[in-house]
Design a protein around this motif. Sequence first.
Motif, PDB file in Angstrom:
ATOM      1  N   UNK A   1     -37.994  15.296  27.288  1.00 19.12           N
ATOM      2  CA  UNK A   1     -38.212  14.071  26.415  1.00 19.12           C
ATOM      3  C   UNK A   1     -37.775  14.168  25.016  1.00 19.12           C
ATOM      4  N   UNK A   2     -37.156  12.971  24.141  1.00 23.70           N
ATOM      5  CA  UNK A   2     -36.690  12.945  23.314  1.00 23.70           C
ATOM      6  C   UNK A   2     -37.568  12.726  22.151  1.00 23.70           C
ATOM      7  N   UNK A   3     -37.979  13.770  20.991  1.00 24.95           N
ATOM      8  CA  UNK A   3     -38.937  13.294  20.328  1.00 24.95           C
ATOM      9  C   UNK A   3     -38.428  14.108  18.734  1.00 24.95           C
ATOM     10  N   UNK A   4     -38.974  12.717  17.853  1.00 21.76           N
ATOM     11  CA  UNK A   4     -39.022  12.671  17.117  1.00 21.76           C
ATOM     12  C   UNK A   4     -40.035  12.311  15.598  1.00 21.76           C
ATOM     13  N   UNK A   5     -39.922  13.291  14.982  1.00 22.71           N
ATOM     14  CA  UNK A   5     -40.916  13.492  13.438  1.00 22.71           C
ATOM     15  C   UNK A   5     -40.555  13.097  12.652  1.00 22.71           C
ATOM     16  N   UNK A   6     -41.693  11.635  12.151  1.00 26.07           N
ATOM     17  CA  UNK A   6     -41.375  11.032  11.022  1.00 26.07           C
ATOM     18  C   UNK A   6     -42.404  10.237  10.364  1.00 26.07           C
ATOM     19  N   UNK A   7     -42.128  10.591   8.831  1.00 26.31           N
ATOM     20  CA  UNK A   7     -43.887  10.311   8.521  1.00 26.31           C
ATOM     21  C   UNK A   7     -43.909   8.531   7.962  1.00 26.31           C
ATOM     22  N   UNK A   8     -44.766   8.315   7.421  1.00 27.01           N
ATOM     23  CA  UNK A   8     -45.117   6.568   7.731  1.00 27.01           C
ATOM     24  C   UNK A   8     -44.400   5.786   7.341  1.00 27.01           C
ATOM     25  N   UNK A   9     -43.506   6.557   6.160  1.00 21.70           N
ATOM     26  CA  UNK A   9     -42.958   5.080   4.496  1.00 21.70           C
ATOM     27  C   UNK A   9     -41.535   5.841   5.953  1.00 21.70           C
ATOM     28  N   UNK A  10     -41.164   6.059   6.410  1.00 20.36           N
ATOM     29  CA  UNK A  10     -39.737   6.276   7.265  1.00 20.36           C
ATOM     30  C   UNK A  10     -39.227   5.225   8.063  1.00 20.36           C
ATOM     31  N   UNK A  11     -40.640   4.925   8.758  1.00 17.85           N
ATOM     32  CA  UNK A  11     -40.854   3.682   9.571  1.00 17.85           C
ATOM     33  C   UNK A  11     -40.437   2.540   9.401  1.00 17.85           C
ATOM     34  N   UNK A  12     -40.494   1.973   7.753  1.00 22.55           N
ATOM     35  CA  UNK A  12     -39.853   1.159   7.704  1.00 22.55           C
ATOM     36  C   UNK A  12     -38.374   0.723   7.819  1.00 22.55           C
ATOM     37  N   UNK A  13     -37.770   2.041   8.198  1.00 21.09           N
ATOM     38  CA  UNK A  13     -35.747   1.631   8.005  1.00 21.09           C
ATOM     39  C   UNK A  13     -35.403   1.765   9.198  1.00 21.09           C
ATOM     40  N   UNK A  14     -36.262   2.253  10.710  1.00 22.59           N
ATOM     41  CA  UNK A  14     -36.526   2.439  11.944  1.00 22.59           C
ATOM     42  C   UNK A  14     -37.116   1.126  12.984  1.00 22.59           C
ATOM     43  N   UNK A  15     -36.433   0.888  13.798  1.00 18.81           N
ATOM     44  CA  UNK A  15     -36.795  -0.160  14.909  1.00 18.81           C
ATOM     45  C   UNK A  15     -38.320   0.355  15.317  1.00 18.81           C
ATOM     46  N   UNK A  16     -39.059  -0.625  15.668  1.00 13.45           N
ATOM     47  CA  UNK A  16     -39.825   0.291  16.336  1.00 13.45           C
ATOM     48  C   UNK A  16     -39.442   0.779  17.113  1.00 13.45           C
ATOM     49  N   UNK A  17     -40.423   1.923  17.340  1.00 18.78           N
ATOM     50  CA  UNK A  17     -40.621   2.873  18.445  1.00 18.78           C
ATOM     51  C   UNK A  17     -40.971   2.531  19.964  1.00 18.78           C
ATOM     52  N   UNK A  18     -39.689   2.901  20.507  1.00 16.91           N
ATOM     53  CA  UNK A  18     -40.807   2.485  22.659  1.00 16.91           C
ATOM     54  C   UNK A  18     -42.183   3.252  22.336  1.00 16.91           C
ATOM     55  N   UNK A  19     -42.219   4.296  22.039  1.00 15.07           N
ATOM     56  CA  UNK A  19     -43.467   4.788  22.021  1.00 15.07           C
ATOM     57  C   UNK A  19     -43.758   6.138  20.607  1.00 15.07           C
ATOM     58  N   UNK A  20     -45.407   5.405  20.581  1.00 17.20           N
ATOM     59  CA  UNK A  20     -45.797   5.738  18.921  1.00 17.20           C
ATOM     60  C   UNK A  20     -46.652   7.053  19.078  1.00 17.20           C
ATOM     61  N   UNK A  21     -47.040   7.833  18.898  1.00 19.91           N
ATOM     62  CA  UNK A  21     -47.946   8.679  18.548  1.00 19.91           C
ATOM     63  C   UNK A  21     -47.953   9.205  17.389  1.00 19.91           C
ATOM     64  N   UNK A  22     -49.405   8.443  16.922  1.00 18.98           N
ATOM     65  CA  UNK A  22     -49.966   8.395  15.345  1.00 18.98           C
ATOM     66  C   UNK A  22     -50.723  10.037  14.980  1.00 18.98           C
ATOM     67  N   UNK A  23     -50.350  11.041  14.465  1.00 18.45           N
ATOM     68  CA  UNK A  23     -51.343  11.989  14.565  1.00 18.45           C
ATOM     69  C   UNK A  23     -51.943  12.037  12.470  1.00 18.45           C
ATOM     70  N   UNK A  24     -52.734  12.415  13.207  1.00 15.30           N
ATOM     71  CA  UNK A  24     -53.829  12.602  11.851  1.00 15.30           C
ATOM     72  C   UNK A  24     -54.839  13.425  12.067  1.00 15.30           C
ATOM     73  N   UNK A  25     -54.691  14.859  12.075  1.00 14.35           N
ATOM     74  CA  UNK A  25     -56.168  16.022  12.401  1.00 14.35           C
ATOM     75  C   UNK A  25     -56.665  15.938  11.649  1.00 14.35           C
TER      76      UNK A  25
END
Length: 249
Positions: A1-25
């Motif tokens: 699996x190719x994983x990347x770890x981004x902050x919410x603000x980083x998403x504005x400059x990327x294409x929609x991810x094929x699979x997203x896991x949103x983490x808030x512990x």
Amino acid sequence: MDAQFLGTDDLATTTPPPVAVVVDVMRAFTVAAWAFARGAEKIVLSGSLDESLALKARHPEWVTLKDGPPAPGFDAVNSPALLRSVDLGGRTVVQKTTAGTVGALAVKDAPPVLCASFVVAGATAEVLRAGGSGSVTFVVTGEDGKADEDLACAQYIARRVTEAGSGAGSDSAEFLRRAGDSRAASELAEGVRQGAHPDDVALCLELDRFPFAMVAALEDSLMVLRPHTAPSSVAAPWAGERAAGRASA
């Protein structure tokens, strides 16, 4: 699996991810898991306090939940310890938080979105593994993408996916230690954050407390989170999209 770890603000400059896991512990998606454990049918992820109140006005039977201290129009606060004794059988919960719900709404146009924390880490990894996800974007929601409790959880889930069969105890101690030493944990323990309970940190660090993952998708313009105990139920859409891509190549 190719994983990347981004902050919410980083998403504005990327294409929609094929699979997203949103983490808030600490604490949105620990609270969400507890809401399902207490019987909630679904959770509507709200974009604002005003939206939450408008939904409550249209659906008085829905349960509204927010960060911070109690407020008029809201039925509960974003605390797993304060929610663990509430009967939510069959209810719809409207959740608005500072980081977690914001992160989920930022990827609402992606395929089914997983929302995660340590309490559902193992089940989340199982869903990702069953879906055969080649590329996964983990959205680290706290502290503009720098919250170590969220990053630690995301990295742990990624490891669980790639080390199938290693079990819940595989190297979990270091990830949980990082989360326990995080700024969010300290603020909760010291009473800096309002609408909290002394047991919140411990509950947020209970690895694999619940056997389900949580998947969010748009339903009638609302971002709705539901529990999923069968990984195959979310694997098919991802597999179908990859198959279509190969056919058109």
